[in-house]
Design an enzyme around this catalytic site. Structure first.
Site, PDB file in Angstrom:
ATOM      1  N   TYR A   1     -29.865  39.094 -45.464  1.00  0.00           N
ATOM      2  CA  TYR A   1     -29.520  38.528 -44.154  1.00  0.00           C
ATOM      3  C   TYR A   1     -30.724  38.261 -43.245  1.00  0.00           C
ATOM      4  O   TYR A   1     -30.558  37.847 -42.107  1.00  0.00           O
ATOM      5  CB  TYR A   1     -28.489  39.413 -43.437  1.00  0.00           C
TER       6      TYR A   1
ATOM      7  N   ARG B   1     -36.479  46.832 -36.687  1.00  0.00           N
ATOM      8  CA  ARG B   1     -36.334  47.781 -37.797  1.00  0.00           C
ATOM      9  C   ARG B   1     -37.024  47.148 -39.001  1.00  0.00           C
ATOM     10  O   ARG B   1     -36.583  46.118 -39.505  1.00  0.00           O
ATOM     11  CB  ARG B   1     -34.839  48.029 -38.011  1.00  0.00           C
TER      12      ARG B   1
ATOM     13  N   HIS C   1     -31.192  48.679 -43.170  1.00  0.00           N
ATOM     14  CA  HIS C   1     -30.392  49.549 -42.290  1.00  0.00           C
ATOM     15  C   HIS C   1     -30.437  51.002 -42.776  1.00  0.00           C
ATOM     16  O   HIS C   1     -30.678  51.930 -42.013  1.00  0.00           O
ATOM     17  CB  HIS C   1     -28.957  49.025 -42.263  1.00  0.00           C
TER      18      HIS C   1
HETATM   19  C1  LIG Z   1     -17.356  53.358 -34.229  1.00  0.00           C
HETATM   20  C2  LIG Z   1     -18.141  52.859 -35.418  1.00  0.00           C
HETATM   21  N1  LIG Z   1     -17.920  51.627 -35.893  1.00  0.00           N
HETATM   22  C3  LIG Z   1     -18.607  51.167 -36.951  1.00  0.00           C
HETATM   23  C4  LIG Z   1     -19.537  51.969 -37.573  1.00  0.00           C
HETATM   24  C5  LIG Z   1     -20.297  51.447 -38.780  1.00  0.00           C
HETATM   25  N2  LIG Z   1     -21.719  51.228 -38.434  1.00  0.00           N
HETATM   26  C6  LIG Z   1     -22.661  52.141 -38.722  1.00  0.00           C
HETATM   27  S1  LIG Z   1     -24.173  51.688 -38.180  1.00  0.00           S
HETATM   28  C7  LIG Z   1     -23.590  50.237 -37.570  1.00  0.00           C
HETATM   29  C8  LIG Z   1     -24.527  49.265 -36.887  1.00  0.00           C
HETATM   30  C9  LIG Z   1     -25.047  49.764 -35.576  1.00  0.00           C
HETATM   31  O1  LIG Z   1     -26.083  48.942 -35.123  1.00  0.00           O
HETATM   32  P1  LIG Z   1     -26.940  49.302 -33.866  1.00  0.00           P
HETATM   33  O2  LIG Z   1     -26.107  49.891 -32.796  1.00  0.00           O
HETATM   34  O3  LIG Z   1     -27.735  48.104 -33.513  1.00  0.00           O
HETATM   35  O4  LIG Z   1     -27.915  50.483 -34.361  1.00  0.00           O
HETATM   36  P2  LIG Z   1     -29.033  50.469 -35.512  1.00  0.00           P
HETATM   37  O5  LIG Z   1     -28.354  50.877 -36.780  1.00  0.00           O
HETATM   38  O6  LIG Z   1     -29.606  49.109 -35.581  1.00  0.00           O
HETATM   39  O7  LIG Z   1     -30.023  51.486 -35.081  1.00  0.00           O
HETATM   40  C10 LIG Z   1     -22.219  50.108 -37.804  1.00  0.00           C
HETATM   41  C11 LIG Z   1     -21.406  48.944 -37.419  1.00  0.00           C
HETATM   42  C12 LIG Z   1     -19.729  53.273 -37.063  1.00  0.00           C
HETATM   43  N3  LIG Z   1     -20.625  54.109 -37.572  1.00  0.00           N
HETATM   44  N4  LIG Z   1     -19.028  53.694 -35.981  1.00  0.00           N
END
Ligand SMILES: Cc1ncc(C[n+]2csc(CCOP(=O)(O)OP(=O)(O)O)c2C)c(N)n1
Ligand SMILES: [Mg+2]
Length: 388
Positions: A293, A280, A284
């Site tokens: 980070y 990415r 985020h």
């Molecule tokens: C069940 C749940 N727990 C926590 C979150 C908060 N949250 C939103 S995005 C994220 C990170 C997800 O990372 P990844 O799966 O690697 O996807 P990326 O954002 O990198 O595409 C988190 C922890 C959420 N949306 N849903």
């Protein structure tokens, strides 16, 4: 008695060494190195029989949609700064995955996106204003999921895996050859819903392709703090699901690997798991500061593996893309972004009462009561405005 050589070869079962049974896990395992068909400079690698290169006209279309997708992405980021979007999770750097994946499925297949997949949805042909409706802060997803065979973008992590498994099972049960493509991030593979979705799909042979975009971070959590698995693709074996890993910044390889995964699922062989190694490039979301980070050198290293430039170099070398075609596409991308800007700058009209529609087929007594309460409050507010 003399021992002939034949007699030695026909040794008794007791003295013969037991043959090792074939390892049933072996066919499920991914290649030890991510599949790659172009090197990072866009130079083709030796052709492979397991993943034939997609036709060149398809690669040109892949390039076209990646260029438009990147322009869409930068425009959406700009709209957050202008206050027109509440939030936007960019997928810059992940264009090969976003576009390659949707090109691998049919319009009649179902796509289950996360919040990261706005680019994939516009590449699928959904109107960009509709795609951004939810991120603008509306209560609905903007498009009709049943019309475009695309679920709403999912924010609760991994829940879309369960939806995809259920839909795919239902479609197969009704005799249709629909495939469900479930996008998921690296971090979300730690969630229970990923386990439940993939396990159900495996046991009931539901035609789902689980497509993990491993962009190396879950917000600020790096992959090294997420899993000790050698690769996320190895998670498939525990469920009895064949898996593959691919260079997620190689558009040709992503399309080739997903095409095969989709064909596997469509042929009735059950689910398939693909992990794409990507990055990415942006934070985020616009609400995150990634410099807290990760360091700039890491980002720069991935800039050199840019998927759009990689495909462009390759198509130019194949003689199917030249300066004029690149310039024309850049112009189309500008017009596309300008149209998006204009339409996103129109103030949306929202009827607060519509909040109560489509919650249940038949509204519950509580919902009716709440609806009347809001109606009365709105009427009182209007009266007050009139008096003032
Ligand atoms: C069940 C749940 N727990 C926590 C979150 C908060 N949250 C939103 S995005 C994220 C990170 C997800 O990372 P990844 O799966 O690697 O996807 P990326 O954002 O990198 O595409 C988190 C922890 C959420 N949306 N849903
Ligand atoms: Mg991630």
């Amino acid at each position: 008695m003399t021992t002939t050589p034949q007699a030695v070869r026909r040794a008794s079962p007791r003295t013969r060494r037991a043959a090792t049974p074939p390892d049933p896990a072996r066919p499920l395992l991914p290649n030890t190195e991510p599949v790659r068909l172009l090197d990072p400079t866009g130079t083709p690698l030796p052709a492979r029989t397991d993943y034939p290169e997609p036709p060149v006209e398809v690669l040109r279309e892949l390039y076209r949609r990646m260029v438009l997708g990147r322009r869409f992405d930068t425009q959406a980021t700009a709209l957050t700064k202008q206050g027109r979007l509440a939030v936007y999770p960019s997928s810059r750097g992940q264009e090969a995955c976003q576009v390659g994946a949707v090109l691998a499925v049919r319009d009649t297949d179902w796509v289950f996106p996360t919040y990261r997949e706005s680019m994939a949805l516009v590449a699928r042909g959904i109107d960009p204003v509709e795609v951004l409706t939810l991120l603008r802060g509306d209560w609905h997803c903007g498009y009709d999921p049943t019309e475009v065979h695309t679920a709403p973008q999912c924010t609760p992590l991994a829940t879309q895996c369960v939806h995809a498994a259920g839909l795919a099972y239902g479609e197969a049960y009704q005799g249709r050859d629909t495939v469900a493509l479930a996008f998921i991030g690296d971090g979300a593979t730690s969630e229970g819903d990923f386990h439940e979705g993939i396990n159900f799909a495996a046991v009931f042979k539901a035609p789902v392709v689980f497509f993990v975009q491993n962009n190396r971070y879950a917000i600020s959590v790096p992959l090294s703090r997420q899993t000790a698995a050698p690769s996320l693709a190895y998670k498939g074996v525990g469920y009895g699901v064949p898996s593959e890993q691919v260079d997620g910044n190689d558009p040709v390889a992503v399309l080739a690997v997903l095409t095969r995964a989709v064909a596997h699922a469509r042929a009735g062989n059950g689910p398939f798991l693909v992990e794409a190694h990507t990055y990415r490039m942006e934070a985020h979301t616009n609400a995150d500061d990634a410099s807290r980070y990760r360091d700039g050198a890491e980002v720069d290293a991935w800039r050199d593996r840019d998927p759009v430039a990689r495909l462009e170099t390759y198509l130019r070398a194949r003689g199917v893309l030249d300066d004029a075609a690149v310039a024309e596409l850049a112009e189309q991308a500008e017009a596309y972004a300008a149209d998006l800007r204009t339409r996103m700058n129109e103030q949306p009209t929202v009827d607060p009462m519509s909040l109560f529609d489509h919650v249940y087929a038949e509204p519950t007594p509580q919902l009716i009561e709440q609806r009347e309460q809001v109606r009365a409050e709105l009427a009182a507010a209007r009266d007050e405005e009139g008096d003032a």
